[in-house]
Design an enzyme around this catalytic site. Structure first.
Site, short mmCIF file in Angstrom:
data_model
loop_
_atom_site.label_atom_id
_atom_site.label_comp_id
_atom_site.label_asym_id
_atom_site.label_seq_id
_atom_site.Cartn_x
_atom_site.Cartn_y
_atom_site.Cartn_z
N LYS A 1 55.30 72.12 100.21
CA LYS A 1 55.15 72.81 99.19
C LYS A 1 53.68 72.50 99.87
CE LYS A 1 56.17 71.80 94.66
NZ LYS A 1 57.26 70.12 95.22
N ARG B 1 55.40 73.56 85.71
CA ARG B 1 56.56 73.16 86.21
C ARG B 1 56.93 73.30 84.90
NH1 ARG B 1 54.26 69.62 90.31
NH2 ARG B 1 55.40 67.83 91.29
N ARG C 1 52.89 56.93 99.30
CA ARG C 1 53.00 57.56 97.85
C ARG C 1 53.93 56.00 96.87
NH1 ARG C 1 53.02 63.53 96.71
NH2 ARG C 1 54.55 63.32 95.17
P1 AP5 Z 1 55.16 68.32 101.57
O1 AP5 Z 1 54.65 68.92 102.09
O2 AP5 Z 1 54.78 66.88 100.92
O3 AP5 Z 1 56.23 68.16 100.36
P2 AP5 Z 1 55.85 69.03 98.46
O4 AP5 Z 1 56.82 69.33 98.16
O5 AP5 Z 1 54.41 68.95 98.65
O6 AP5 Z 1 56.07 67.37 98.14
P3 AP5 Z 1 55.73 66.19 96.77
O7 AP5 Z 1 56.11 65.34 96.73
O8 AP5 Z 1 54.12 66.38 96.79
O9 AP5 Z 1 55.72 67.46 95.97
P4 AP5 Z 1 55.69 67.17 94.31
O10 AP5 Z 1 56.16 68.76 93.55
O11 AP5 Z 1 56.83 66.38 94.11
O12 AP5 Z 1 54.76 66.01 93.88
P5 AP5 Z 1 53.16 66.12 93.67
O13 AP5 Z 1 52.41 66.14 93.98
O14 AP5 Z 1 53.13 68.04 93.05
O15 AP5 Z 1 56.54 67.98 102.58
C1 AP5 Z 1 57.22 66.08 101.86
C2 AP5 Z 1 57.75 65.41 103.71
O16 AP5 Z 1 58.26 66.12 104.18
C3 AP5 Z 1 56.28 65.26 104.51
O17 AP5 Z 1 56.56 64.03 105.50
C4 AP5 Z 1 56.56 66.61 105.20
O18 AP5 Z 1 55.41 65.76 106.17
C5 AP5 Z 1 58.25 66.56 105.53
N1 AP5 Z 1 58.35 68.17 105.56
C6 AP5 Z 1 57.46 69.01 105.69
N2 AP5 Z 1 58.19 70.56 105.68
C7 AP5 Z 1 58.84 69.99 106.63
C8 AP5 Z 1 60.36 70.87 107.25
N3 AP5 Z 1 60.31 72.03 107.49
N4 AP5 Z 1 60.76 70.02 108.11
C9 AP5 Z 1 60.83 68.47 108.14
N5 AP5 Z 1 59.49 67.70 108.01
C10 AP5 Z 1 58.72 68.71 106.56
O19 AP5 Z 1 53.46 65.57 91.92
C11 AP5 Z 1 53.14 64.73 91.75
C12 AP5 Z 1 53.33 63.69 90.39
O20 AP5 Z 1 52.52 64.61 89.79
C13 AP5 Z 1 54.39 64.51 89.76
O21 AP5 Z 1 55.81 64.08 90.07
C14 AP5 Z 1 54.03 64.30 88.42
O22 AP5 Z 1 54.40 63.28 87.71
C15 AP5 Z 1 52.68 64.84 88.79
N6 AP5 Z 1 52.47 66.69 88.78
C16 AP5 Z 1 51.71 67.35 89.61
N7 AP5 Z 1 52.18 68.17 89.13
C17 AP5 Z 1 52.08 68.40 87.75
C18 AP5 Z 1 53.01 69.12 86.66
N8 AP5 Z 1 52.21 70.51 87.10
N9 AP5 Z 1 52.81 68.70 85.59
C19 AP5 Z 1 53.13 67.47 84.78
N10 AP5 Z 1 53.16 66.28 86.01
C20 AP5 Z 1 52.09 67.32 87.29
#
Ligand code: AP5
Length: 215
Positions: free
Chosen positions: A19, A94, A161
């Site tokens: 994402k 979420r 992370r």
């Molecule tokens: P990346 O682009 O970083 O993936 P992402 O989907 O953004 O992953 P996140 O882990 O950031 O999402 P998440 O939803 O778990 O965490 P968030 O930060 O929102 O890509 C991942 C990896 O793959 C990278 O190394 C990249 O280079 C590689 N990659 C990407 N595309 C690729 C491709 N096509 N081919 C190969 N490699 C590729 O949330 C973190 C925490 O915050 C949550 O767990 C929760 O505790 C809290 N939080 C956030 N939002 C909320 C909410 N709305 N409600 C409650 N708690 C929340």
């Protein structure tokens, strides 16, 4: 890529489905801000603000921050001038209560679901590396920095992370299945769902996104 006007988009999809990577690639073209709730929480943790101190343990364990805190934070962010016409909301909503709250303070044009299997999520998250200074996201195998542990763009230090350890990843996947996956049907029923295959390379995912949105 043609710009089809300001859009209000939400990005769904399991942790690590890409994402943030996709948002970073299309944000300039769509000319809307990229708003990641995870990034806002991580910035708060880095500055040791009151919010950061409250949410650090929850996030490190792979659990969700409460709906009340998260909804309030997003509502305030979307009220800022740069987000009034459009945005990419990455990682919000979420839960169903978050989606219902969002309906109360904004409209959504499309909900983009990035679909990826658990095995590929694990592979992507266990290899993910992030620049502490500019936030650029690397992958140890798929997109490594030129010099180990140093950001190509700003020379910042690259780190892993705390919630990218295997135990936290498994927990995040479980939470995703139980609380976030039901949003796919929520937006499908509203006729807003756009599905994008997240398995191919980043360039192809961008291309799939472009086609799916008719850009
Ligand atoms: P990346 O682009 O970083 O993936 P992402 O989907 O953004 O992953 P996140 O882990 O950031 O999402 P998440 O939803 O778990 O965490 P968030 O930060 O929102 O890509 C991942 C990896 O793959 C990278 O190394 C990249 O280079 C590689 N990659 C990407 N595309 C690729 C491709 N096509 N081919 C190969 N490699 C590729 O949330 C973190 C925490 O915050 C949550 O767990 C929760 O505790 C809290 N939080 C956030 N939002 C909320 C909410 N709305 N409600 C409650 N708690 C929340």
């Amino acid at each position: 890529m043609a710009n089809m006007g300001y859009m209000k988009l939400i990005f769904l999809g399991p942790p690590g489905s890409g994402k943030g990577t996709l948002a970073a690639r299309v944000v300039d073209i769509l000319k809307v801000p990229h708003i990641s709730t995870g990034a806002i929480f991580r910035a708060a943790i880095a500055t040791k603000s009151f919010l950061g101190l409250r949410v650090k343990a929850i996030i490190d364990a792979g659990h969700l921050v409460s709906d009340r805190i998260t909804i309030e934070m997003v509502k305030e962010r979307l009220a800022q001038a740069d987000a009034r016409q459009g945005y990419i909301l990455d990682g919000f909503p979420r839960t169903i209560p978050q989606a219902e709250a969002l309906d109360g303070f904004s409209t959504v044009d499309k909900a983009v679901d990035l679909d990826l299997s658990d095995a590929l999520v694990l592979e992507r998250l266990s290899g993910r590396r992030i620049c502490r200074k500019c936030g650029f996201t690397y992958h140890a195998t798929f997109n490594p920095p030129k010099k180990a542990d140093i950001c190509d763009t700003c020379g910042g230090e690259i780190y892993t992370r705390d919630d990218d350890r295997e135990k936290a990843i498994q927990e995040r996947l479980e939470v995703y299945r139980e609380q976030t996956a039901p949003l796919i049907d929520y937006y499908r029923k509203k006729g807003l769902l756009v599905e994008v295959d997240a398995r191919p390379t980043v360039d192809l995912v961008v291309e799939n996104f472009r086609k799916a949105l008719g850009l």
